[in-house]
Design an enzyme around this catalytic site. Structure first.
Site, PDB file in Angstrom:
ATOM      1  N   HIS A 172       0.818  -1.212   0.000  1.00  0.00           N
ATOM      2  CA  HIS A 172       0.000   0.000   0.000  1.00  0.00           C
ATOM      3  C   HIS A 172       0.851   1.262   0.000  1.00  0.00           C
ATOM      4  O   HIS A 172       2.077   1.221   0.188  1.00  0.00           O
ATOM      5  CB  HIS A 172      -0.946   0.006   1.203  1.00  0.00           C
ATOM      6  CG  HIS A 172      -0.247   0.025   2.543  1.00  0.00           C
ATOM      7  ND1 HIS A 172       0.254   1.165   3.114  1.00  0.00           N
ATOM      8  CD2 HIS A 172       0.019  -0.987   3.426  1.00  0.00           C
ATOM      9  CE1 HIS A 172       0.803   0.885   4.283  1.00  0.00           C
ATOM     10  NE2 HIS A 172       0.678  -0.416   4.499  1.00  0.00           N
ATOM     11  N   CYS A 188       3.056  -5.047   6.794  1.00  0.00           N
ATOM     12  CA  CYS A 188       2.664  -4.747   5.415  1.00  0.00           C
ATOM     13  C   CYS A 188       3.835  -4.129   4.659  1.00  0.00           C
ATOM     14  O   CYS A 188       4.842  -3.727   5.246  1.00  0.00           O
ATOM     15  CB  CYS A 188       1.468  -3.792   5.399  1.00  0.00           C
ATOM     16  SG  CYS A 188      -0.108  -4.567   5.857  1.00  0.00           S
TER      17      CYS A 188
END
Length: 304
Positions: A172, A188
């Site tokens: 992301h 992440c």
């Protein structure tokens, strides 16, 4: 010298196991490594390690710095996305070559997974649903985190995300300028916003995603042998150096099995280990006669 400007990452041709080339630039008075990294799509620690002795927060007007835009490819299948956690870099293999982007990855307390996954969904303007572990961490610091943070400047996922089959993990963007090319996330993979905006529409659902951890990469380009080393921690003590030597020897042994006749330059290898700065170095070559004999032997075997 490199003309530094925001641009989509180009598809780089693959030359054996090597891509890209080193560039340089001259800093302006107001530049910081964080600013330069954003403009050039290079991670913060990549710039720090490639430019020892330069103040990353005030390099000064007219300072010549190295842009480490050359890489030995990780030892992994060249398909889909490969993320090398040891160098904070993502490789996306596509027709004609590879695109390469710096990334932020998980901390030692919350590491990114060493796993194989696939892309399951593209998310535009994603809302963030903090997991209970993250909410508990914030609560311990006296900050109450809502169960959902809507899209906008307070959302840490940035403008886009790729959802992975590995539960709870995303690739992301970010609402923070600092942290790409470092261990900063809860697991992440974090990208510059311009990079995830460039990548998100290129990657189809089902694309394989492999996480590897390779601080030492060895590869061939023509008859040349290239070595790239990323330090596993900032301090290069004797234990770290010994660990790197063992990894280099293992990688070299594997390469020599594939390419007979390789001769290494020990001094160049020692320099690469001592520096461990993420810059590929020419450390040897495959002797022409041996390379030719090996190729002829393969041709003869194929004709049987």
């Amino acid at each position: 010298m490199s003309s530094v400007a925001l641009a989509d990452q180009p598809i780089m041709p693959i030359k054996g196991d090597l891509i890209g080339q080193l560039e340089t630039m001259t800093t302006r008075y107001e530049d910081t490594f964080a600013d330069i990294g954003t403009r050039t799509s290079i991670g913060y620690l990549e710039l720090v390690h490639a430019n020892p002795g330069v103040d990353p927060w005030l390099p000064g007007d007219g300072t010549h710095i190295t842009l480490p835009e050359q890489h030995v490819l990780p030892d992994a299948p060249r398909e889909g996305i490969v993320i090398n956690l040891a160098e904070f870099r993502l490789y996306y293999y596509t027709d004609g070559g590879v695109r390469s982007y710096p990334v932020g990855v998980g901390t030692e307390q919350n590491p990114s997974p060493l796993t194989e996954a696939s892309v399951t969904m593209r998310l535009e303007s994603p809302a963030w649903y903090p997991p209970e572990s993250v909410r508990a961490e914030y609560a311990a610091d006296g900050e109450e985190l809502p169960r959902m943070i809507p899209p906008g400047p307070e959302n840490p996922l940035g403008p886009y995300a790729l959802k992975l089959s590995a539960k709870g993990y995303l690739i992301h963007g970010t609402n923070k300028k600092f942290g790409i090319g470092m261990q900063v996330s809860h697991g992440c993979v974090r990208m510059y916003n311009q990079d995830i905006s460039d990548l998100v529409y290129q990657v189809p659902k089902g694309t394989p995603v492999r996480f590897v951890k390779q601080p030492v990469k060895v590869g061939m380009s023509g008859n040349e042998v290239w070595l790239e080393i990323h330090r596993p921690k900032e301090e290069m003590d004797d234990a770290t150096r010994d660990q790197l030597w063992k990894q280099v020897m293992a990688r070299m042994d594997a390469l020599m099995e594939q390419h007979p006749g390789i001769e290494f330059q020990r001094q160049a290898v020692e320099l690469a280990i001592d520096q461990a700065d993420g810059i590929p170095r020419l450390v040897g070559e495959q002797v022409h006669q041996m390379a030719k004999a090996h190729a002829e032997g393969e041709d003869a075997a194929e004709s049987l």
